[in-house]
Design a protein around this motif. Structure first.
Motif, PDB file in Angstrom:
ATOM      1  N   SER A 143     -13.489  -1.399  -8.393  1.00  0.00           N
ATOM      2  CA  SER A 143     -12.553  -2.170  -7.581  1.00  0.00           C
ATOM      3  C   SER A 143     -13.221  -2.704  -6.322  1.00  0.00           C
ATOM      4  CB  SER A 143     -11.359  -1.300  -7.187  1.00  0.00           C
ATOM      5  OG  SER A 143     -10.498  -1.996  -6.316  1.00  0.00           O
ATOM      6  N   HIS A 144     -12.676  -3.826  -5.831  1.00  0.00           N
ATOM      7  CA  HIS A 144     -13.142  -4.427  -4.586  1.00  0.00           C
ATOM      8  C   HIS A 144     -12.005  -4.581  -3.584  1.00  0.00           C
ATOM      9  CE1 HIS A 144     -17.243  -5.741  -5.925  1.00  0.00           C
ATOM     10  NE2 HIS A 144     -16.679  -5.519  -7.095  1.00  0.00           N
ATOM     11  N   ILE A 145     -10.854  -3.972  -3.875  1.00  0.00           N
ATOM     12  CA  ILE A 145      -9.711  -4.085  -2.971  1.00  0.00           C
ATOM     13  C   ILE A 145      -9.262  -2.702  -2.541  1.00  0.00           C
ATOM     14  CG2 ILE A 145      -7.358  -4.919  -2.665  1.00  0.00           C
ATOM     15  CD1 ILE A 145      -7.871  -7.016  -4.774  1.00  0.00           C
ATOM     16  N   VAL A 146      -9.180  -2.497  -1.219  1.00  0.00           N
ATOM     17  CA  VAL A 146      -8.747  -1.234  -0.631  1.00  0.00           C
ATOM     18  C   VAL A 146      -7.382  -1.440   0.006  1.00  0.00           C
ATOM     19  CG1 VAL A 146      -9.220   0.509   1.128  1.00  0.00           C
ATOM     20  CG2 VAL A 146     -11.116  -0.510  -0.161  1.00  0.00           C
ATOM     21  N   LEU A 147      -6.427  -0.598  -0.347  1.00  0.00           N
ATOM     22  CA  LEU A 147      -5.088  -0.645   0.231  1.00  0.00           C
ATOM     23  C   LEU A 147      -4.948   0.531   1.196  1.00  0.00           C
ATOM     24  CD1 LEU A 147      -3.024  -1.389  -3.019  1.00  0.00           C
ATOM     25  CD2 LEU A 147      -3.903  -3.039  -1.353  1.00  0.00           C
ATOM     26  N   LEU A 148      -4.697   0.226   2.453  1.00  0.00           N
ATOM     27  CA  LEU A 148      -4.601   1.250   3.494  1.00  0.00           C
ATOM     28  C   LEU A 148      -3.196   1.273   4.079  1.00  0.00           C
ATOM     29  CD1 LEU A 148      -5.844   3.325   5.494  1.00  0.00           C
ATOM     30  CD2 LEU A 148      -6.524   1.370   6.917  1.00  0.00           C
ATOM     31  N   ALA A 149      -2.479   2.363   3.854  1.00  0.00           N
ATOM     32  CA  ALA A 149      -1.106   2.493   4.332  1.00  0.00           C
ATOM     33  C   ALA A 149      -1.005   3.635   5.332  1.00  0.00           C
ATOM     34  CB  ALA A 149      -0.142   2.745   3.167  1.00  0.00           C
ATOM     35  N   GLY A 150       0.047   3.585   6.121  1.00  0.00           N
ATOM     36  CA  GLY A 150       0.324   4.647   7.076  1.00  0.00           C
ATOM     37  C   GLY A 150       1.507   4.258   7.923  1.00  0.00           C
ATOM     38  N   GLU A 194      -4.422  -3.711   5.034  1.00  0.00           N
ATOM     39  CA  GLU A 194      -3.701  -2.645   5.735  1.00  0.00           C
ATOM     40  C   GLU A 194      -2.255  -3.052   5.986  1.00  0.00           C
ATOM     41  OE1 GLU A 194      -2.499  -2.499   9.003  1.00  0.00           O
ATOM     42  OE2 GLU A 194      -3.395  -4.274   9.957  1.00  0.00           O
ATOM     43  N   GLY A 195      -1.374  -2.056   5.910  1.00  0.00           N
ATOM     44  CA  GLY A 195       0.042  -2.307   6.150  1.00  0.00           C
ATOM     45  C   GLY A 195       0.872  -1.094   5.785  1.00  0.00           C
ATOM     46  N   ILE A 196       2.048  -0.987   6.369  1.00  0.00           N
ATOM     47  CA  ILE A 196       2.863   0.206   6.138  1.00  0.00           C
ATOM     48  C   ILE A 196       3.284   0.345   4.678  1.00  0.00           C
ATOM     49  CG2 ILE A 196       3.694   0.292   8.525  1.00  0.00           C
ATOM     50  CD1 ILE A 196       6.318  -0.899   7.597  1.00  0.00           C
ATOM     51  N   HIS A 197       3.346  -0.784   3.952  1.00  0.00           N
ATOM     52  CA  HIS A 197       3.815  -0.740   2.561  1.00  0.00           C
ATOM     53  C   HIS A 197       2.687  -0.824   1.540  1.00  0.00           C
ATOM     54  CE1 HIS A 197       7.943  -1.017   3.900  1.00  0.00           C
ATOM     55  NE2 HIS A 197       7.685  -2.124   4.563  1.00  0.00           N
ATOM     56  N   ALA A 198       1.450  -0.641   1.989  1.00  0.00           N
ATOM     57  CA  ALA A 198       0.312  -0.890   1.104  1.00  0.00           C
ATOM     58  C   ALA A 198       0.281   0.003  -0.135  1.00  0.00           C
ATOM     59  CB  ALA A 198      -0.992  -0.750   1.889  1.00  0.00           C
ATOM     60  N   LEU A 199       0.904   1.187  -0.083  1.00  0.00           N
ATOM     61  CA  LEU A 199       0.897   2.084  -1.244  1.00  0.00           C
ATOM     62  C   LEU A 199       2.161   1.980  -2.090  1.00  0.00           C
ATOM     63  CD1 LEU A 199      -0.760   5.382   0.047  1.00  0.00           C
ATOM     64  CD2 LEU A 199      -1.804   3.319  -0.901  1.00  0.00           C
ATOM     65  N   ASN A 200       3.097   1.146  -1.675  1.00  0.00           N
ATOM     66  CA  ASN A 200       4.320   0.975  -2.461  1.00  0.00           C
ATOM     67  C   ASN A 200       3.966   0.363  -3.813  1.00  0.00           C
ATOM     68  OD1 ASN A 200       6.836  -0.074  -3.517  1.00  0.00           O
ATOM     69  ND2 ASN A 200       7.698   0.202  -1.480  1.00  0.00           N
ATOM     70  N   PRO A 201       4.352   0.997  -4.934  1.00  0.00           N
ATOM     71  CA  PRO A 201       4.009   0.464  -6.259  1.00  0.00           C
ATOM     72  C   PRO A 201       4.468  -0.967  -6.477  1.00  0.00           C
ATOM     73  CG  PRO A 201       4.902   2.681  -6.443  1.00  0.00           C
ATOM     74  CD  PRO A 201       5.116   2.264  -5.026  1.00  0.00           C
ATOM     75  N   LEU A 202       5.494  -1.387  -5.752  1.00  0.00           N
ATOM     76  CA  LEU A 202       5.980  -2.759  -5.887  1.00  0.00           C
ATOM     77  C   LEU A 202       4.900  -3.770  -5.522  1.00  0.00           C
ATOM     78  CD1 LEU A 202       8.512  -4.472  -6.519  1.00  0.00           C
ATOM     79  CD2 LEU A 202       9.080  -4.358  -4.089  1.00  0.00           C
ATOM     80  N   ASP A 238      -3.290  -4.487 -12.754  1.00  0.00           N
ATOM     81  CA  ASP A 238      -4.085  -3.342 -13.197  1.00  0.00           C
ATOM     82  C   ASP A 238      -4.280  -2.384 -12.028  1.00  0.00           C
ATOM     83  OD1 ASP A 238      -5.908  -1.534 -14.156  1.00  0.00           O
ATOM     84  OD2 ASP A 238      -7.301  -3.020 -14.957  1.00  0.00           O
ATOM     85  N   ALA A 239      -3.606  -1.251 -12.069  1.00  0.00           N
ATOM     86  CA  ALA A 239      -3.642  -0.295 -10.955  1.00  0.00           C
ATOM     87  C   ALA A 239      -5.044   0.227 -10.680  1.00  0.00           C
ATOM     88  CB  ALA A 239      -2.697   0.876 -11.244  1.00  0.00           C
ATOM     89  N   SER A 240      -5.898   0.239 -11.682  1.00  0.00           N
ATOM     90  CA  SER A 240      -7.249   0.778 -11.512  1.00  0.00           C
ATOM     91  C   SER A 240      -8.129  -0.121 -10.653  1.00  0.00           C
ATOM     92  CB  SER A 240      -7.908   0.986 -12.873  1.00  0.00           C
ATOM     93  OG  SER A 240      -8.183  -0.267 -13.501  1.00  0.00           O
ATOM     94  N   LYS A 241      -7.655  -1.319 -10.358  1.00  0.00           N
ATOM     95  CA  LYS A 241      -8.439  -2.279  -9.585  1.00  0.00           C
ATOM     96  C   LYS A 241      -8.295  -2.087  -8.077  1.00  0.00           C
ATOM     97  CE  LYS A 241     -10.027  -4.640 -13.120  1.00  0.00           C
ATOM     98  NZ  LYS A 241     -11.474  -4.667 -13.418  1.00  0.00           N
ATOM     99  N   PHE A 242      -7.575  -1.043  -7.668  1.00  0.00           N
ATOM    100  CA  PHE A 242      -7.308  -0.841  -6.250  1.00  0.00           C
ATOM    101  C   PHE A 242      -7.664   0.579  -5.815  1.00  0.00           C
ATOM    102  CE2 PHE A 242      -4.428  -4.022  -7.899  1.00  0.00           C
ATOM    103  CZ  PHE A 242      -4.458  -5.036  -6.948  1.00  0.00           C
ATOM    104  N   PHE A 243      -8.291   0.689  -4.636  1.00  0.00           N
ATOM    105  CA  PHE A 243      -8.417   1.968  -3.962  1.00  0.00           C
ATOM    106  C   PHE A 243      -7.197   2.133  -3.076  1.00  0.00           C
ATOM    107  CE2 PHE A 243     -13.034   0.765  -4.175  1.00  0.00           C
ATOM    108  CZ  PHE A 243     -13.392   1.708  -5.111  1.00  0.00           C
ATOM    109  N   ARG A 244      -6.711   3.348  -2.959  1.00  0.00           N
ATOM    110  CA  ARG A 244      -5.519   3.591  -2.137  1.00  0.00           C
ATOM    111  C   ARG A 244      -5.816   4.679  -1.100  1.00  0.00           C
ATOM    112  NH1 ARG A 244      -4.049   1.947  -7.067  1.00  0.00           N
ATOM    113  NH2 ARG A 244      -2.263   0.524  -7.254  1.00  0.00           N
TER     114      ARG A 244
END
Length: 314
Positions: A54-61, A165-173, A179-185
């Motif tokens: 993957s080349h996309i990182v999703l950062l939530a908090g 980055e964003g508060i909703h970055a880990l929301n499955p929506l 393809d979920a495997s294409k993202f780091f969470r």
């Protein structure tokens, strides 16, 4: 070395931290920042070791967790220590126009809901990025509370990363149908608490509330009354839209900076001293005032120029 500050319940012992804050604040700052930097380095290593996936990182908090600073910390460390280029974007740029925002039962705009974002646009951009490595991302104009005509055109090379980055970055929506495997969470928040005489005196929620009060007052022209009034809805939004999804994170980050009560003492206590004891919010701040007296105070000039705390005090 920082492990020496913790008790058997993984709480920071105020007494031990205060001893070093008085005797050698420079060392306390260095140890605290090293603890946080070590987490950043661990995540960067994980990302680089899995770049083929993957080349996309999703950062939530949640609010005041330090997402923005941490995202840029990743970018800097990836470049300087791992020789990987990266881009940082915010999910805030996917906000829909204010006039289209969902409303709460009282008629006010719901800024905490994931549906304040343009989900279809997010899907389109992520789909393009995962398949072609190219996308034209929107930008949001917060002065007009609407989408800007300016776009952010991203092209990812073979050894480049996009950090979102964003508060909703880990929301499955956000990644629904992709393809979920294409993202780091990743999930970041303040996880630490402080104890005095084996009793918790300052919780992780207290710390985030203090961070937000200081930032909003000094840098967003927002009174303590306004920040406090918003906090209940912020917390309700977190419980509904953020906390349920932190279990999806590949890695978590504790954004606690050990010495932060020593610094926030300087910023928050003078504001509390000016408050009217008869106002509704005074009891809450009176409690925080007394708690912060437990911590040794030292000047902000000890804070590292690139410290996460700068997000809240500068």
């Amino acid at each position: 070395m920082t492990d020496a500050f913790y008790d058997s319940h993984c709480r920071v012992q105020a007494e031990k931290m205060n001893d070093l804050a008085v005797s050698d604040p420079k060392q306390l700052v260095a140890l605290s920042e090293q603890r946080y930097e070590a987490q950043i380095r661990n995540v960067c290593s994980y990302i680089c070791n899995n770049m083929e996936r993957s080349h996309i990182v999703l950062l939530a908090g949640p609010s005041a967790s330090g997402k923005t600073t941490t995202a840029h910390k990743f970018r800097k460390m990836l470049k300087e220590e791992f020789y990987v280029n990266s881009y940082v974007v915010s999910l805030d740029d996917f906000y829909i126009d204010q006039c289209r925002l969902p409303t709460l039962p009282d008629g006010s705009k719901d800024l905490e809901t994931v549906y304040a974002l343009d989900i279809d646009c997010i899907h389109q951009c992520f789909d393009q990025l995962t398949n072609t490595r190219r996308a034209s991302l929107p930008t949001f104009d917060f002065h007009t509370a609407s989408r800007s005509i300016i776009t952010n055109d991203i092209t990812l090379g073979d050894h480049e990363i996009l950090i979102v980055e964003g508060i909703h970055a880990l929301n499955p929506l956000i990644t629904e149908g992709l393809d979920a495997s294409k993202f780091f969470r990743l999930f970041i928040s303040v996880k630490g608490e402080y104890s005095l005489n084996n009793e918790v005196v300052l919780t992780h929620e207290d710390l985030r509330f203090i961070r937000r009060c200081v930032r909003d007052y000094y840098h967003r022209d927002s009174s303590l009354e306004r920040t406090t009034g918003m906090w209940a809805s912020v917390r309700a939004g977190e419980k509904k839209y953020i906390s349920p999804y932190k279990c999806y994170a590949n890695l978590t980050i504790d954004s606690l900076i050990l010495y932060e009560p020593c610094i926030f003492h300087h910023f928050l206590c003078p504001l509390i001293e000016q408050m009217d004891p008869k106002c509704d919010i005074y009891p809450r701040f009176e409690r925080l005032y007394h708690i912060l007296q437990y911590f040794a105070e030292f000047d902000r000039h000890y804070v590292s120029e690139d410290s996460l705390l700068r997000e809240f005090i500068d």
